[in-house]
Write a protein that holds these residues in place. Sequence first.
Motif, short mmCIF file in Angstrom:
data_model
loop_
_atom_site.label_atom_id
_atom_site.label_comp_id
_atom_site.label_asym_id
_atom_site.label_seq_id
_atom_site.Cartn_x
_atom_site.Cartn_y
_atom_site.Cartn_z
N SER A 1 -29.64 9.55 -18.01
CA SER A 1 -30.13 8.36 -17.33
C SER A 1 -29.77 8.39 -15.84
O SER A 1 -30.60 8.12 -14.97
N LYS A 2 -28.52 8.75 -15.55
CA LYS A 2 -28.06 8.80 -14.15
C LYS A 2 -28.75 9.90 -13.37
O LYS A 2 -29.13 9.74 -12.21
N THR A 3 -28.91 11.05 -14.00
CA THR A 3 -29.43 12.22 -13.28
C THR A 3 -30.94 12.17 -13.12
O THR A 3 -31.48 12.50 -12.06
N TYR A 4 -31.64 11.80 -14.20
CA TYR A 4 -33.10 11.91 -14.18
C TYR A 4 -33.82 10.56 -14.24
O TYR A 4 -35.05 10.53 -14.33
N HIS A 5 -33.04 9.49 -14.24
CA HIS A 5 -33.61 8.14 -14.31
C HIS A 5 -34.55 8.01 -15.49
O HIS A 5 -35.66 7.47 -15.39
N HIS A 6 -34.10 8.54 -16.59
CA HIS A 6 -34.89 8.54 -17.82
C HIS A 6 -34.00 7.98 -18.93
O HIS A 6 -32.94 8.55 -19.22
N GLU A 7 -34.42 6.86 -19.48
CA GLU A 7 -33.58 6.21 -20.50
C GLU A 7 -33.89 6.80 -21.87
O GLU A 7 -35.06 6.88 -22.27
N ILE A 8 -32.86 7.22 -22.57
CA ILE A 8 -33.08 7.77 -23.92
C ILE A 8 -32.14 7.12 -24.92
O ILE A 8 -31.09 6.58 -24.55
N ASN A 9 -32.53 7.20 -26.18
CA ASN A 9 -31.73 6.68 -27.27
C ASN A 9 -30.94 7.85 -27.86
O ASN A 9 -31.52 8.79 -28.39
N PHE A 10 -29.60 7.77 -27.73
CA PHE A 10 -28.80 8.93 -28.16
C PHE A 10 -28.86 9.15 -29.67
O PHE A 10 -28.65 10.25 -30.17
N GLU A 11 -29.19 8.10 -30.42
CA GLU A 11 -29.26 8.25 -31.87
C GLU A 11 -30.46 9.10 -32.28
O GLU A 11 -30.39 9.87 -33.23
N THR A 12 -31.55 8.95 -31.56
CA THR A 12 -32.81 9.55 -32.02
C THR A 12 -33.39 10.62 -31.09
O THR A 12 -34.38 11.26 -31.43
N GLU A 13 -32.78 10.81 -29.91
CA GLU A 13 -33.42 11.71 -28.94
C GLU A 13 -32.55 12.86 -28.43
O GLU A 13 -32.99 13.65 -27.60
N VAL A 14 -31.30 12.92 -28.89
CA VAL A 14 -30.40 14.00 -28.45
C VAL A 14 -29.91 14.76 -29.68
O VAL A 14 -29.49 14.15 -30.66
N THR A 15 -29.97 16.09 -29.61
CA THR A 15 -29.46 16.93 -30.71
C THR A 15 -28.57 18.02 -30.12
O THR A 15 -29.02 18.78 -29.25
N VAL A 16 -27.33 18.09 -30.60
CA VAL A 16 -26.40 19.12 -30.11
C VAL A 16 -26.63 20.39 -30.93
O VAL A 16 -26.73 20.33 -32.16
N THR A 17 -26.76 21.51 -30.23
CA THR A 17 -27.13 22.78 -30.87
C THR A 17 -26.10 23.87 -30.54
O THR A 17 -25.29 23.70 -29.64
N ALA A 18 -26.20 24.97 -31.26
CA ALA A 18 -25.33 26.12 -30.97
C ALA A 18 -25.91 26.89 -29.77
O ALA A 18 -26.50 27.95 -29.90
N GLY A 19 -25.75 26.29 -28.60
CA GLY A 19 -26.23 26.90 -27.36
C GLY A 19 -27.72 26.65 -27.14
O GLY A 19 -28.43 26.14 -28.01
N GLY A 20 -28.16 27.06 -25.93
CA GLY A 20 -29.57 26.90 -25.58
C GLY A 20 -30.47 27.74 -26.49
O GLY A 20 -31.58 27.33 -26.81
N THR A 21 -29.98 28.90 -26.89
CA THR A 21 -30.81 29.80 -27.71
C THR A 21 -31.16 29.15 -29.05
O THR A 21 -32.32 29.20 -29.48
N GLU A 22 -30.19 28.49 -29.68
CA GLU A 22 -30.52 27.81 -30.94
C GLU A 22 -31.45 26.62 -30.68
O GLU A 22 -32.35 26.32 -31.47
#
Length: 380
Positions: free
Chosen positions: A76-97
Amino acid sequence: MNLNSRLPDVGTSIFSVMSKMALEHHAINLSQGFPDFPVSEKLIDLIHVQMKAGHNQYAPMPGVPALRKVISEVVSKTYHHEINFETEVTVTAGGTEAIFASIAGLIHQDDEVILFDPSYDSYDPAIRLNGGVPIHINLSPPDFSIDWDEVQKKINSRTRMIMVNTPHNPAGSVLSYSDLKKLESLAEEHDLIVLSDEVYERIIFESKSHESVLKFPSLAKRSIAVFSFGKTFHATGWKVGYTVAPETLTREIRKAHQFITFSVNTPVQLALAEFLSDPENYLHLGKFYQQKRDFFLKQIKGTSLKPLLCYGSYFQLLSFDGASQKSDNEMAEWMTKEMKLAPIPVSAFYKDQSDHKLLRFCFAKSEETLRSAGKILRRI
Ligand code: GLN
């Protein structure tokens, strides 16, 4: 056994090959991209604290909520884009995964995926392993710019996805505002998914700004942005990255992610949540690496190697055109074995292996390493 390979043309990744060669020949390793200086002590201490507190079992499949929440605040701070962390962020095993899970979750048999060469070596096999058809478009030095009319011509009814990478590995180029606007209009017109590899988001130089797909509201609606803590916090070996994508796309990415890795290292995620909440820990990365790039360039001044402009990432391309008749593969091998300095030949990033007589050098290294590399390069 009669084994029919899924990837008959693929060997060992060039990064493993060159790092192994560097080790065997006691060469300075500027090939595979990773820093040779330490991770913040503070971050390491935070991980110890989490481990000692007993946070050592499976994390929730999409990632530790505390980390996803901080990620959403940073986005939100960097790109001025509001997202819902419950439904829009997924932590992965690196960029490759993150890239693999996105393709696995969203690409159907025979879907076409447009990508630009030079491209990171996992893109094409990730598409093919998932039944997709990679459509490569070559970009040329010195600026590796995208001809959007050519892209338009490659789009047909089977095209499902377009992959971009900015700041670019290996070129060091960055996409501009107008590139993103063209991408946005093409993606909208043809209803495409955009997979945007932005792992070097914070390593950007001069007055350039990082044009993330997340800054463009109608592009963000159809894009997956891929990020990496390995790049931002000098910890490539921890293999922690994440995707930011609208709920409809995230749902499908998670279906793949849960069967690729299920979830990612718990204590590291908890520690990152705290570390990432202080912008001081990432805001100066561009300046830090710009100094390293400039230090490296100073080392090679006056040599027969010509640097290409590098606006981002921690890679510098050097042209040896005019200095040697060798192919870039021969040059990289010779440099490693005879001169004791390992680069990556850029033809490895082209499907057609086109040789532009370019070598990639990683400058995410201490001044001491870069100085020693400079001494060798000045003898070539
Ligand atoms: N991203 C790193 C590079 O470009 C390599 C990662 C890897 O070795 N798979 O050098």
